[in-house]
Design a protein around this motif. Structure first.
Motif, PDB file in Angstrom:
ATOM      1  N   ASN A 264       0.815  -1.224   0.000  1.00 24.82           N
ATOM      2  CA  ASN A 264       0.000   0.000   0.000  1.00 24.82           C
ATOM      3  C   ASN A 264       0.847   1.271   0.000  1.00 24.82           C
ATOM      4  N   LEU A 267      -0.426   3.709  -2.671  1.00 24.39           N
ATOM      5  CA  LEU A 267      -1.819   4.026  -2.364  1.00 24.39           C
ATOM      6  C   LEU A 267      -1.887   5.090  -1.271  1.00 24.39           C
ATOM      7  N   ALA A 344      -2.002   0.146  -9.899  1.00 24.57           N
ATOM      8  CA  ALA A 344      -3.036  -0.410  -9.025  1.00 24.57           C
ATOM      9  C   ALA A 344      -3.541   0.645  -8.042  1.00 24.57           C
ATOM     10  N   LYS A 347      -5.733   3.206  -9.859  1.00 25.11           N
ATOM     11  CA  LYS A 347      -7.035   2.621 -10.182  1.00 25.11           C
ATOM     12  C   LYS A 347      -7.949   2.609  -8.958  1.00 25.11           C
ATOM     13  N   LYS A 348      -7.391   2.292  -7.793  1.00 25.33           N
ATOM     14  CA  LYS A 348      -8.207   2.273  -6.575  1.00 25.33           C
ATOM     15  C   LYS A 348      -8.695   3.671  -6.196  1.00 25.33           C
ATOM     16  N   GLY A 351     -11.170   4.921  -8.739  1.00 28.19           N
ATOM     17  CA  GLY A 351     -12.418   4.185  -8.567  1.00 28.19           C
ATOM     18  C   GLY A 351     -13.245   4.716  -7.406  1.00 28.19           C
ATOM     19  N   ALA A 352     -12.580   4.982  -6.281  1.00 27.15           N
ATOM     20  CA  ALA A 352     -13.301   5.518  -5.115  1.00 27.15           C
ATOM     21  C   ALA A 352     -13.856   6.912  -5.394  1.00 27.15           C
TER      22      ALA A 352
END
Length: 403
Positions: A264, A267, A344, A347-348, A351-352
């Motif tokens: 993470n 992220l 990744a 994208k997260k 997306g949120a």
């Protein structure tokens, strides 16, 4: 001094042209086309339902005209260093400011042209006027704007603050009288009133002092440029805009949701950048609010779907460059974090964010569309579009960026 202003203007236009090619790109043109087309269709259908004559329409037109009149500031192109290097030329600044006034009229003329043109159908319904009156209305508005810019030029001199406040009331009264007379009496009467007020503010009104207020003039010009740069910053990075990191303690719970594990890393970094940085977070909030505001005035399902999907696309497209953040940090290259983790993480986060926007747009559609089931269809359409963006467009875009 006229040549000096022309040189500065050329440099300014060259800089603006370099930025505007990022603003008026294909995506902006596409969104503008659909927005104008959808709003134009809604406007034309609304006009068909209005009685003839429609007296209240005149009040709406006058309100719109008075709202757009103050748009557009006097372009002086002065810089902080002018307080020192141009002070000796203060006696010659009159010709410089005259050039500035003439140049400052062009952009408002375009705005007024669009505003008067957009309201002409309502004018025809309101006052049983014809489209042949358009030149009268446009000339009236341009002359009123000339008076406004003349007042702004007078304010550049010392000891004029109180004088301009008093004359501003006279200008507003003349603008109100001219617009009301043109709608409810005759277009030529409004044009005549605007001619008299333009002559008064341009030639009859003089500054109390012949000394320039350099601090105010430079500050006003810098404020005008900053408004332009903030708009351009919605589309591309502008060096003149210095972004600040803000704590935003009330959003710390979002960062706490991310587990402190190796997978993470990006992220956490990207989410922290969105929350505490002004560029991406502010961009997301502004586009979401603008999209929701537009959807609130639409009651057609297909138009709502179109507008909502366009704003979802614009939000996602503008946030993709987030993947290039932290490239300057040496630790992100030394620490053994795989590159695929970036994609990744992006994208997260996208997306949120798109999910939150889709939910907000869906709620607005449920409230505004004639039937609740239409709002449900719009919500599903927004979710479907977000899924296609994340699953098809985003991977291809990221691959193209790193090719």
């Amino acid at each position: 001094m006229k040549q000096f202003f022309s040189q500065r203007l050329q440099r300014h236009q060259k800089q603006m042209t370099r930025y505007l090619r990022y603003v008026f790109n294909d995506h902006f043109a596409l969104i503008s086309t659909f927005l104008v087309g959808g709003l134009g269709l809604y406007y034309s259908e609304l006009l068909k339902t209005l009685p003839r004559p429609f007296p209240l329409g005149g009040v709406i037109v006058v309100a719109v005209w008075l709202f757009v009149l103050p748009l557009g500031r006097l372009v002086t192109l002065t810089k902080p260093a002018d307080l020192i290097f141009l002070l000796a030329k203060e006696g010659q600044m009159t010709s410089y400011l005259s050039q500035a006034l003439r140049y400052s009229l062009w952009l408002p003329f375009g705005v007024l042209f669009l505003a008067v043109g957009a309201t002409m159908p309502l004018v025809v319904v309101t006052a049983n006027s014809t489209f042949a009156s358009f030149p009268y209305f446009l000339g009236m508005m341009w002359l009123l704007k000339l008076g406004d810019l003349s007042l702004q030029r007078i304010r550049l001199y010392q000891e004029t603050q109180q004088q301009v406040k008093q004359q501003r009331g006279i200008w507003f009264a003349s603008a109100l009288a001219a617009t009301l007379a043109s709608i409810y009496v005759a277009p030529w009467l409004g044009l005549g009133i605007s001619i008299f007020q333009a002559i008064w503010f341009l030639f009859g009104l003089k500054a109390n002092s012949q000394l320039l207020d350099w601090d105010y003039m430079i500050q006003a010009e810098q404020s005008r440029l900053m408004r332009i740069y903030r708009f351009i910053n919605l589309f591309t990075d502008v060096p003149q805009i210095a972004t600040e990191a803000k704590r935003r303690k009330y959003l710390d719970w979002l960062l706490a949701k991310i587990k402190p594990v190796h997978s993470n890393t990006y992220l956490y970094l990207y989410l922290r950048r969105v929350i505490r940085g002004g560029q991406y977070g502010g961009l997301y909030v502004r586009l979401t609010l603008i999209g929701g505001f537009v959807l609130f005035f639409v009651d057609e399902l297909w138009i709502s779907l179109l507008i909502g999907c366009l704003f979802l696309y614009l939000i996602g497209f503008q946030l993709i460059p987030l993947i290039n953040e932290f490239q300057y940090m040496v630790l992100t290259h030394l620490y053994p974090v795989p590159e695929k983790q970036k994609a990744a993480a992006i994208k997260k986060i996208l997306g949120a964010l798109l999910l939150v926007t889709a939910v907000l747009f869906g709620v607005i559609c449920c409230l505004r569309l004639p039937f609740v089931w239409q709002g449900g269809i719009a919500f599903l359409g927004f979710l479907g579009f977000a899924g296609l963006f994340l699953g098809i467009y985003l991977p291809g875009r990221l691959k193209k960026m790193h090719a």
